[in-house]
Design an enzyme around this catalytic site. Structure first.
Site, PDB file in Angstrom:
ATOM      1  N   ALA A 105       1.143  -1.451  -0.216  1.00 18.79           N
ATOM      2  CA  ALA A 105      -0.090   0.378   0.371  1.00 18.79           C
ATOM      3  C   ALA A 105       0.776   0.537  -0.026  1.00 18.79           C
ATOM      4  O   ALA A 105       0.743   2.130   0.471  1.00 18.79           O
ATOM      5  CB  ALA A 105      -1.008  -0.219   1.020  1.00 18.79           C
TER       6      ALA A 105
ATOM      7  N   HIS B  59       7.221   5.959   1.351  1.00 15.42           N
ATOM      8  CA  HIS B  59       8.064   4.347   0.908  1.00 15.42           C
ATOM      9  C   HIS B  59       8.851   5.102  -0.026  1.00 15.42           C
ATOM     10  O   HIS B  59      10.215   4.059  -0.044  1.00 15.42           O
ATOM     11  CB  HIS B  59       6.906   3.395   0.886  1.00 15.42           C
ATOM     12  CG  HIS B  59       6.297   2.675   1.797  1.00 15.42           C
ATOM     13  ND1 HIS B  59       4.065   2.868   1.888  1.00 15.42           N
ATOM     14  CD2 HIS B  59       6.299   1.985   2.733  1.00 15.42           C
ATOM     15  CE1 HIS B  59       3.916   2.624   2.904  1.00 15.42           C
ATOM     16  NE2 HIS B  59       5.277   2.005   3.306  1.00 15.42           N
TER      17      HIS B  59
ATOM     18  N   GLY C 280      11.879   4.045   7.822  1.00 15.01           N
ATOM     19  CA  GLY C 280      11.815   5.468   7.768  1.00 15.01           C
ATOM     20  C   GLY C 280      11.549   5.758   9.316  1.00 15.01           C
ATOM     21  O   GLY C 280      11.137   4.930  10.384  1.00 15.01           O
TER      22      GLY C 280
ATOM     23  N   ASP D 156       8.362   4.810  11.680  1.00 11.64           N
ATOM     24  CA  ASP D 156       8.209   4.724  12.494  1.00 11.64           C
ATOM     25  C   ASP D 156       9.383   4.236  13.670  1.00 11.64           C
ATOM     26  O   ASP D 156      10.719   3.451  13.123  1.00 11.64           O
ATOM     27  CB  ASP D 156       8.193   3.020  12.105  1.00 11.64           C
ATOM     28  CG  ASP D 156       7.076   2.652  11.445  1.00 11.64           C
ATOM     29  OD1 ASP D 156       5.987   2.774  11.837  1.00 11.64           O
ATOM     30  OD2 ASP D 156       7.504   2.850  10.268  1.00 11.64           O
TER      31      ASP D 156
HETATM   32  P1  AMP Z   1       5.193   0.113   6.386  1.00 11.86           P
HETATM   33  O1  AMP Z   1       5.002  -0.831   5.295  1.00 11.86           O
HETATM   34  O2  AMP Z   1       4.468   0.412   7.283  1.00 11.86           O
HETATM   35  O3  AMP Z   1       6.054  -1.347   6.974  1.00 11.86           O
HETATM   36  O4  AMP Z   1       6.905   0.346   5.912  1.00 11.86           O
HETATM   37  C1  AMP Z   1       8.038   0.325   5.273  1.00 11.86           C
HETATM   38  C2  AMP Z   1       8.246   1.205   5.365  1.00 11.86           C
HETATM   39  O5  AMP Z   1       8.313   2.534   4.813  1.00 11.86           O
HETATM   40  C3  AMP Z   1       9.464   1.102   6.811  1.00 11.86           C
HETATM   41  O6  AMP Z   1      10.392   1.755   6.716  1.00 11.86           O
HETATM   42  C4  AMP Z   1       8.793   2.964   7.873  1.00 11.86           C
HETATM   43  O7  AMP Z   1       9.278   3.326   8.515  1.00 11.86           O
HETATM   44  C5  AMP Z   1       9.208   3.556   6.105  1.00 11.86           C
HETATM   45  N1  AMP Z   1       8.140   4.402   5.912  1.00 11.86           N
HETATM   46  C6  AMP Z   1       6.230   3.930   6.598  1.00 11.86           C
HETATM   47  N2  AMP Z   1       5.099   5.713   6.476  1.00 11.86           N
HETATM   48  C7  AMP Z   1       6.576   6.122   6.288  1.00 11.86           C
HETATM   49  C8  AMP Z   1       6.677   8.442   6.457  1.00 11.86           C
HETATM   50  N3  AMP Z   1       5.098   8.836   6.043  1.00 11.86           N
HETATM   51  N4  AMP Z   1       7.785   8.442   6.102  1.00 11.86           N
HETATM   52  C9  AMP Z   1       9.043   8.318   5.832  1.00 11.86           C
HETATM   53  N5  AMP Z   1       9.058   6.407   5.191  1.00 11.86           N
HETATM   54  C10 AMP Z   1       7.135   6.063   5.825  1.00 11.86           C
END
Ligand code: AMP
Length: 279
Positions: free
Chosen positions: A32, A37, A148, A151
């Site tokens: 998503a 990302h 990111g 988190d």
């Molecule tokens: P997720 O798909 O939520 O597991 O996120 C995958 C990676 O994208 C993780 O390292 C998150 O910290 C990073 N991420 C999610 N949202 C953001 C954002 N708004 N800005 C920067 N990195 C992000």
């Protein structure tokens, strides 16, 4: 961009197209995909010249089955976004490719960063994160890992995982949080909010900004309480508003330590997190 569902096929491809020891920038995700990302992917590609992204909705890190069941799946548009962002390889493993039938999860000794804040509200979450990240790193063998700041606690946990598993040479990059114009941190979970709820959700960032403006002159507990009250008044059910030591997440003793403010709160059944470095 090539898409691989099997680890062995991905590894054979990397061996074929890259000279031994070549840099690989890796971005693990749960799909998503949004601009947050893609900013990690751009950094990975610019720094290393070769980017690998993974999409795996990791059941082991969901302590709430409803949250897992409702997690958005948008594989076709994700592939399209990754193509356009210049991603070289996508790893899209089914659960069986990540965890074999005989897989017994190890226990990672993560220390205090596992049990405070997110860890207290989502028991087992960071063990689950480490299981997936450990496995993905073993498959991809990147030189550079991009995660990111959104988190923040996860970044500290994964840095600890890298120490525990002896991956000293792997460079860890924490990339800045990408936000909507309102200040709301981009998140796959925002897809479950209406337009009006997204506007309300910007209160998370406002809470953090208020803390950043006042932490040097106002007692920590007072700011934390004000933050909780403000979020409740906006319709959130907050789990925590916390000012913590930026390296350990322990409660700080003075405003001159490196500090981070972190928040987690649920709005319209959607649990959101955010944070801001204070100094
Ligand atoms: P997720 O798909 O939520 O597991 O996120 C995958 C990676 O994208 C993780 O390292 C998150 O910290 C990073 N991420 C999610 N949202 C953001 C954002 N708004 N800005 C920067 N990195 C992000």
């Amino acid at each position: 961009m090539l898409v691989f569902k099997k680890a062995i096929a991905l590894q054979n491809h990397l061996k074929r197209v890259l000279p031994a020891g070549a840099a690989i920038g890796f971005v693990p995700t749960m799909g998503a995909l949004h601009e947050g990302h893609l900013s990690l992917l751009t950094a990975a590609k610019n720094d290393t010249g070769f980017s690998v992204c993974s999409i795996f909705i990791n059941p082991a890190q969901f302590n709430n089955p409803t949250d897992y069941a409702r997690y958005p799946v948008q594989t076709a548009s994700d592939i399209d976004k990754l193509e356009r962002a210049g991603c070289d390889v996508l790893f899209l493993p089914p659960a069986a490719e990540m965890y074999s039938q005989t897989y017994t999860p190890p226990h990672y000794h993560l220390g205090v960063v596992e049990t405070v804040l997110e860890g207290a509200f989502r028991p087992g979450h960071f063990q689950g994160v480490c299981q997936a990240v450990d496995r993905l790193l073993a498959v991809v063998s990147p030189t550079d890992l991009y995660m990111g700041q959104k988190d923040y606690q996860q970044c500290l946990v994964v840095k600890r995982l890298l120490q525990l598993t002896g991956r000293k040479a792997l460079r860890f990059h924490m990339a800045p949080t990408q936000r909507e114009k309102s200040g709301l941190a981009m998140s796959s979970r925002n897809l479950r909010l209406s337009g009006a709820e997204k506007e309300t959700a910007a209160a998370l960032f406002q809470t953090l900004q208020h803390i950043r403006q006042n932490f040097a002159s106002t007692p920590r507990q007072l700011l934390e309480k004000e933050g909780m009250d403000f979020l409740k008044s906006c319709g959130f059910t907050p789990d925590y508003v916390a000012i913590a030591n930026a390296a350990t997440l322990a409660a700080p003793n003075s405003a001159s330590e490196p500090l981070v403010a972190l928040v987690a709160a649920t709005l319209a059944g959607v649990r959101l997190i955010d944070n801001l470095i204070l100094n």
